[in-house]
Design an enzyme around this catalytic site. Structure first.
Site, PDB file in Angstrom:
ATOM      1  CB  SER A  12      -0.716   0.503   1.577  1.00  0.00           C
ATOM      2  OG  SER A  12       0.008  -0.292   2.402  1.00  0.00           O
ATOM      3  CG  ASP A  25      -3.027   5.582   7.971  1.00  0.00           C
ATOM      4  OD1 ASP A  25      -1.754   5.156   7.939  1.00  0.00           O
ATOM      5  OD2 ASP A  25      -3.710   4.980   7.173  1.00  0.00           O
ATOM      6  CG  HIS A  66      -0.823   3.790   4.774  1.00  0.00           C
ATOM      7  ND1 HIS A  66      -1.389   3.076   5.395  1.00  0.00           N
ATOM      8  CD2 HIS A  66      -0.395   2.792   4.078  1.00  0.00           C
ATOM      9  CE1 HIS A  66      -1.353   2.254   5.287  1.00  0.00           C
ATOM     10  NE2 HIS A  66      -0.328   1.966   4.440  1.00  0.00           N
TER      11      HIS A  66
END
EC number: 3.1.1.53
Length: 642
Positions: free
Chosen positions: A58, A353, A356
């Site tokens: 991600s 967050d 990330h």
């Protein structure tokens, strides 16, 4: 009539420094080092933007809804990644229930891996094993090792197989009431008569030579089996000893466990643990034999074409605060020869967050946007200088600078340059005489130093009227230079061979040897640069002296019958015939302009190295430009005689 003597005179004062060279000397108002020291930039980079690929999750996934705030790389670099949020190479290999299953595949000479965090203690994957860290370590290590020997790699997510009729797909309560996709669990029912244990399982799987467009010369296969603490734990129903063994087509055992010949652990547990060993297997048909009740069947692999050696960079993959990480990626890379590890110095703090968009990681990976001349464990370099202040830690690839002290780098003249006659005094001393020819230098100089020593000195030619030595005599001098530097390198090589005698397989000893080799190369290059500096000085001096003679010739032509040249650079003139304006026309036409100069010298230095040798520089080639613009200002001294 009053006659005056007018001479060209080079003006030198206390602000000038003397620079000795072979073939001529120079006075200069300034000096500078031939090269400045460069400092590596921390983080990852690549040698060629067109030949690399990345595997991620991600933090590199452009399809993530929070991109680009969720990313640790730029949008440009994210294009290079094969990524899916929630994915990892190991998740795709084993396929635990409820986890992302992504088809990782791609080709590149340099492979960057920034993934792994999605299979960590935070994921809490059980399936007969509460702690998968050691398996993850061996898996990542095998991936890095095989990736460094391949151009292309791909997950093979469906192996052809033959399963015995008596077994059916099994599930496990500690695996979300399901099981891994690889290995698949097959069970054999032994009830209602417990004394009947069923039949030995015999299954087959085939590792393909090609998967889609990807060629497969070698496969990474997980050989999984159960570990029982005692025979009684498995043998509750009187079913003998446990075994799960993989055989190749010739019947040779290639993996597994056989408690018929190997002891049980002897511990007191009553629940088996699953162990998975990483096997490197060639394409072909393999058989699996297991004791009744359970069969663990390989159904996936990673395939590698093994076509060329390449570079591997692994990036530390950890969670932010509140989630437990492992350091299997770090340990796997550090234990794989040639793997470059990128590590954070601070905790992970995300922007999108907690997990990330970390600023430190963005800085460490920003170098992936550029091409570097050298990449190493110490960082990356894109400057052309061959020297750095600190030794660059291996592994390192490309044209990596050598460690040197600033004061050891030779200085060259700069600013206002005035030629003088004569040669370096050391040339006249027989014990330190380096060259067989004093009038050595002519024209544009290009030096090529290759792995075996001096490859040759290539000479540009000056116009015939420029003067200087013949091409043949200069070439003889260059041959002598080459021989002398070759002797220096041979002595270095002899010392290195002696060091080799004390090397076995001790990693630290190898690193120590590498450092000694680099130090020897640095000293040899500095010695060669000292010679080149002297050649440059002599070459410039000769060229500038020629420029002065060209100026004198121009003055003689302008004077015609008005002035008589009585010695080189000196004229007698009758001021009754040629007044001040006449003299200015002859002598001061270039009063504020520089004397014509030699063409700029384009001498270059470039460290050439085997791009896939972890010890770095194997050879030297002189290819980074030093441009020297020479400027001479002439003064006119007037001596009046009656």
């Amino acid at each position: 009539a009053e006659k005056i003597k007018i001479c060209l005179q080079k003006q030198v004062n206390s602000s000038f420094s003397l620079h000795n060279g072979f073939g001529g000397n120079l006075y200069a108002t300034e000096e500078k080092r031939m090269f400045e020291l460069v400092k590596p930039k921390a983080g990852a980079s690549v040698l060629n933007q067109s030949t690399w690929i990345c595997f991620g999750d991600s933090r590199t996934d452009q399809s993530n809804s929070a991109f680009p705030r969720s990313a640790d790389v730029s949008a440009k670099t994210a294009d290079k990644f094969r990524s899916l949020s929630g994915g990892s190479l190991m998740l795709s290999m084993f396929g635990p229930p409820g986890k992302v299953d992504y088809l990782y595949q791609g080709c590149g000479k340099h492979k960057v891996f920034y993934e792994g965090v999605n299979w960590s203690p935070h994921a809490a994957i059980d399936c007969y094993r509460k702690n998968w860290t050691d398996i993850k370590l061996n898996f990542q290590k095998s991936i890095y090792e095989l990736a460094s020997q391949s151009h292309c790699m791909s997950l093979v997510n469906a192996l052809d197989k033959t399963i015995p009729l008596q077994v059916t797909k099994g599930v496990a309560k500690n695996c979300n009431n399901s099981f891994l996709k690889n290995p698949a669990l097959y069970t054999q029912e032994v009830k209602p008569l417990e004394q009947i244990c069923g039949e030995e399982n015999l299954a087959f799987f085939t590792l393909p030579t090609q998967f889609g467009t990807y060629e497969c010369k070698l496969h990474l296969v997980a050989s999984c089996y159960f570990i029982y603490d005692s025979k009684e734990v498995y043998n509750k129903r009187g079913c003998g000893n446990y075994f799960q063994v993989i055989y190749d087509s010739s019947g040779k055992v290639v993996g597994g466990l056989d408690n018929r010949v190997s002891p049980y652990t002897g511990n007191t547990g009553d629940t088996p643990t699953m162990q998975c060993d990483m096997l490197q297997l060639k394409p072909g048909r393999y058989s699996v034999r297991s004791s009744p009740r359970f069969l663990l069947m390989p159904e996936r692999s990673y395939c590698f074409d093994m076509k060329e050696k390449g570079l591997v960079t692994a990036v530390q993959s950890i969670w932010g605060k509140g989630r437990k990480s492992d350091y299997a990626v770090d340990q796997a890379c550090l234990s794989t020869p040639g793997c470059m590890l990128i590590q954070k110095q601070k905790p992970y703090i995300g922007e999108a967050d907690d997990h990330h968009g970390d600023q430190e990681m963005r800085e460490l990976l920003s170098g992936l946007d550029y091409e570097a001349r050298c990449i190493s464990q110490s960082g990356w370099v894109n400057e052309t200088s061959p020297f750095t202040e600190e030794y660059l830690l291996p592994p390192k690839f490309g044209r990596c600078p050598l460690a040197a002290k600033e004061e050891s780098i030779p200085k060259i003249p700069d600013g206002l340059l005035i030629p003088t006659s004569g040669t370096d005094t050391t040339v006249t001393k027989p014990k330190s005489r380096i060259f067989g020819i004093d009038d050595l230098i002519i024209g544009l100089l290009f030096v090529a130093i290759v792995e075996a020593g001096i490859g040759g000195y290539l000479l540009g030619s000056r116009k015939e009227s420029g003067g200087g030595v013949t091409k043949e005599s200069a070439e003889k001098g260059f041959e002598k230079i080459g021989n002398d530097i070759q002797i220096l390198r041979s002595s270095t090589n002899i010392a290195i061979e002696k060091l080799n005698d004390r090397i076995t397989h001790d990693e630290q000893a190898i690193r120590d040897l590498t450092l000694e080799i680099e130090n020897a190369r640095s000293e040899a290059l500095l010695g060669e640069l000292g010679i080149i500096r002297a050649l440059l000085v002599g070459n410039i001096s000769i060229g500038l002296q020629e420029s002065l003679w060209e100026l004198a010739s121009e003055i003689t032509n302008r004077a015609g019958d008005l002035a008589v040249e009585v010695s080189p650079g000196c004229w007698i003139i009758d001021d009754n015939i040629c007044d001040q304006s006449c003299q200015n026309f002859i002598f001061k036409f270039n009063e504020t302009a520089p004397v014509p100069t030699i063409p700029p010298l384009d001498t270059k230095i470039d460290l050439q190295s085997d791009p896939f040798y972890w010890g770095s520089s194997l050879g030297l080639a002189i290819t980074t430009p030093i441009s020297l613009a020479a400027l001479v200002i002439s003064g006119i001294a007037i001596c009046r005689t009656k």
